[in-house]
Scaffold this active site. Structure first.
Site: not given
Ligand code: FAD
Ligand code: SIN
Length: 560
Positions: A18, A37, A120, A251, A299, A360, A395, A400
């Site tokens: 994001a 961070k 999925e 998950h 899920r 998850h 979800r 996501s």
């Molecule tokens: P993040 O990618 O979590 O980034 C958050 C950022 O904010 C990080 O850089 C962190 O260090 C920073 N941050 C947090 N607090 C602070 C602070 N106080 N000060 C400074 N920096 C801070 N979703 C899918 O759609 N498909 C998938 O296949 C999938 N697989 C997944 C597998 C796993 C193991 C996990 C854990 C999640 C998965 N998800 C998947 C969910 C998806 O990865 C996340 O929802 C998505 O990546 C979130 O993106 P984001 O940019 O919102 O946050």
């Molecule tokens: C997974 O690969 O099962 C994670 C997919 C997701 O959280 O969207």
């Protein structure tokens, strides 16, 4: 080291999908500061395995993606947001590829090369764009490489956001109206340099919260240690509206390893998408009688069924079996999962993988309208910390990463319409951070124990199956822990870990409060005292620090 005042057009907190995708776009308008961070790649994004849901197959359709998302969301999705998500998906995924992301492809019988689309849970078609089982890592790499070439983006690693710079006053123009407009404005944030211990002022005309999820409030989670709900807790303290916090997605298949690890390793749903079946310790398949989609049911249903199966047989785990598939195919399709399992002593090409559910994903978060705007002026949110209403009560898999790119794009487009490069010059002067205190090691150790307590309480009382008794017990205990942590926070010098602990307990409180408000079972929220869905509760509980909870539909909210 001296306190600095950094000023930019855009402050982005977080370097997952994001934050980074927004940065690339915002840099076309002005200067961008990204604070993160830990290291730049440390994020939930980096661990995503399955992929990004999007319609690329000519036999699939946008309407089906919308329908699948709505069905999964159990009646609470904001349909307009879902439509935007599905319609914009292919364009935004193409943009990732234009920025350099390489996704898995297949060569068709006629020699053409197309994206290899995985399957999925909850999806009626193959539509998961992926890079083997390392999709998130590839997306992070591509975004960071693209950003490295852009001059007016600066990344501050090891910088932790402490609190938003706002007037901290909330006067909503009318409760229960379609427009909730607040008069709070955000001017950036106090940011701790983790290395020097100095809290700097980061002024910005526009701030994007992209701080990701909250998995670390639970004992067992697939989320890495950064997922402590910082953005949500900061926004809550500043008076922003927060919603749908009760909908925590567990998950179904995290690798089962006894002992508490900081992060449970995920066995992607794509393994079930390739035919993997779930069996109990007796070798009996149990999903085939529960839902027509069997192992690929939404899920919430799979996780709940596993939970019941574990309780019924008194087992610690169930098993995911895909050993009947071709060995070379499995190693090439799931190289990371194969390697991890082998190191843990399981050969997935020959034997079933032991799995258990783990926390998850958070469906709720900081309420945002269709432009990523929060109830705080000049403060936007995107990704897992946002609540756009797309996910409703559950979800759909792989929606996501897509939400992150789609809504960061929309936030950029919205700002672009009225962007004013002079705005940053009008930011009022904020006082320097002057909170100093003593660091009492003994007390700190006790506070650390508090966090383990929070994680245990949330796991035991606010998990897959909830009850009034458990939730009320959690409420009392979390309140006590919050008081202790807040008190320690007030008296101590700020550190990154202390900031996280404070946010962790605040976020846990918001989840418990929301779960208590929802007196029904819907999607991911299952309370044995209210096992039925209640049609009168087709809406969201909106929480803010300044007023009693409101009940309304996310789709009725717009921050003009
Ligand atoms: P993040 O990618 O979590 O980034 C958050 C950022 O904010 C990080 O850089 C962190 O260090 C920073 N941050 C947090 N607090 C602070 C602070 N106080 N000060 C400074 N920096 C801070 N979703 C899918 O759609 N498909 C998938 O296949 C999938 N697989 C997944 C597998 C796993 C193991 C996990 C854990 C999640 C998965 N998800 C998947 C969910 C998806 O990865 C996340 O929802 C998505 O990546 C979130 O993106 P984001 O940019 O919102 O946050
Ligand atoms: C997974 O690969 O099962 C994670 C997919 C997701 O959280 O969207």
């Amino acid at each position: 080291m001296a306190i600095e005042v950094y000023t930019s057009d855009f402050l982005i907190i977080g370097s997952g999908i994001a934050g980074l995708s927004f940065a690339i776009k915002a840099s076309q308008l002005g200067t961008v500061h990204i604070v993160t961070k830990k290291k730049d790649f440390d994020s939930n994004t980096n661990y995503a395995q399955g992929g990004i849901a999007s319609v690329f197959d000519p036999h699939d359709s946008i309407e089906l993606h919308i329908q699948d998302t709505l069905i999964s969301g159990a009646g609470l999705c904001n349909e307009q947001a879902v439509r935007i998500l599905a319609e914009s998906g292919p364009k935004r995924v193409q943009e990732l590829m234009d920025w350099g992301a390489h996704f898995s492809t297949q060569t068709n019988q006629n020699g053409s090369v197309t994206l290899d689309l995985g399957r999925e849970g909850g999806h009626s078609h193959n539509r998961i764009v992926h890079a083997k089982d390392l999709t998130g890592q590839e997306v992070e790499r591509a975004l960071l490489d693209a950003i490295a070439k852009i001059k007016n983006i600066t990344i501050f690693e090891n910088h932790t956001a402490v609190d938003l710079l706002t007037q901290h006053q909330l006067k909503l123009a009318g409760r229960h109206t379609n427009n909730s407009v607040s008069d709070i404005t955000c001017y950036g944030a106090y940011i701790l340099d983790n290395t020097s211990g100095v809290v700097h002022i980061f002024n910005a005309a526009y701030t994007l919260l992209a701080t990701g999820g909250i998995g670390q409030i639970y004992l067992h989670t697939t989320n890495p240690d950064i997922a402590t709900g910082d953005g949500i807790a900061m926004a809550y303290r500043a008076g922003a509206l927060i919603a749908d916090m009760e909908f925590i997605q567990f998950h179904p298949t995290a690798f089962y390893q006894p002992g508490n690890k900081e992060r449970s390793f995920l066995i992607s749903e794509a393994v079930r998408g390739e035919g993997g079946i779930l069996v109990n310790s007796r070798g009996e398949r149990f999903m085939d009688t529960v839902h027509p989609l069997k192992e690929l049911a939404p899920r919430d249903i799979v996780a709940r069924t596993i939970d019941m199966e574990l309780k019924r047989l008194g087992d610690h785990c169930v098993f995911l079996d895909i050993s009947f598939k071709d060995k070379d195919f499995l190693i090439s399709r799931f190289p990371t999962i194969y390697r991890y399992c082998m190191e843990a002593g399981i050969d997935m090409t020959k034997e079933p993988i032991p799995v258990v559910p783990a926390a998850h994903y958070l469906c709720g978060g900081i309420v945002s309208d269709l432009n990523g705007k929060t109830s705080i002026e000049n403060c936007y949110v995107s990704g897992e910390s946002a609540c756009t209403g797309i996910h409703g009560a559950n979800r759909l898999a792989s929606n996501s990463l897509l939400e992150g790119i789609v809504f960061s794009h929309r936030a950029y487009c919205h700002i672009q319409e009225t962007f004013n490069p002079e705005l940053k010059a009008t930011i009022p002067e904020f006082p320097q951070w002057d909170k100093k205190g003593t660091f009492d090691l003994e007390e700190w150790i006790l506070i650390q124990h508090n966090v383990e307590d929070v994680k245990r309480i949330m796991w035991d009382y606010v998990g897959i199956m909830r009850s009034n008794l458990r939730l009320e017990r959690a409420e009392r205990r979390i309140a006590l822990l919050e008081d202790e942590i807040q008190d320690y926070y007030k008296r101590s010098t700020v550190t990154s870990r202390l900031i996280e602990l404070r946010n962790l307990v605040t976020t846990a409180k918001l989840v418990v409060e929301s779960a208590l408000l929802r007196k029904e079972s819907r999607g991911l929220h299952y309370n044995i005292n209210y096992p039925q869905q209640d049609e009168k509760l087709k809406g969201s509980f909106i929480i803010s620090c300044n007023q009693p909870p409101m009940f309304m539909k996310i789709s009725d909210i717009s921050f003009l």
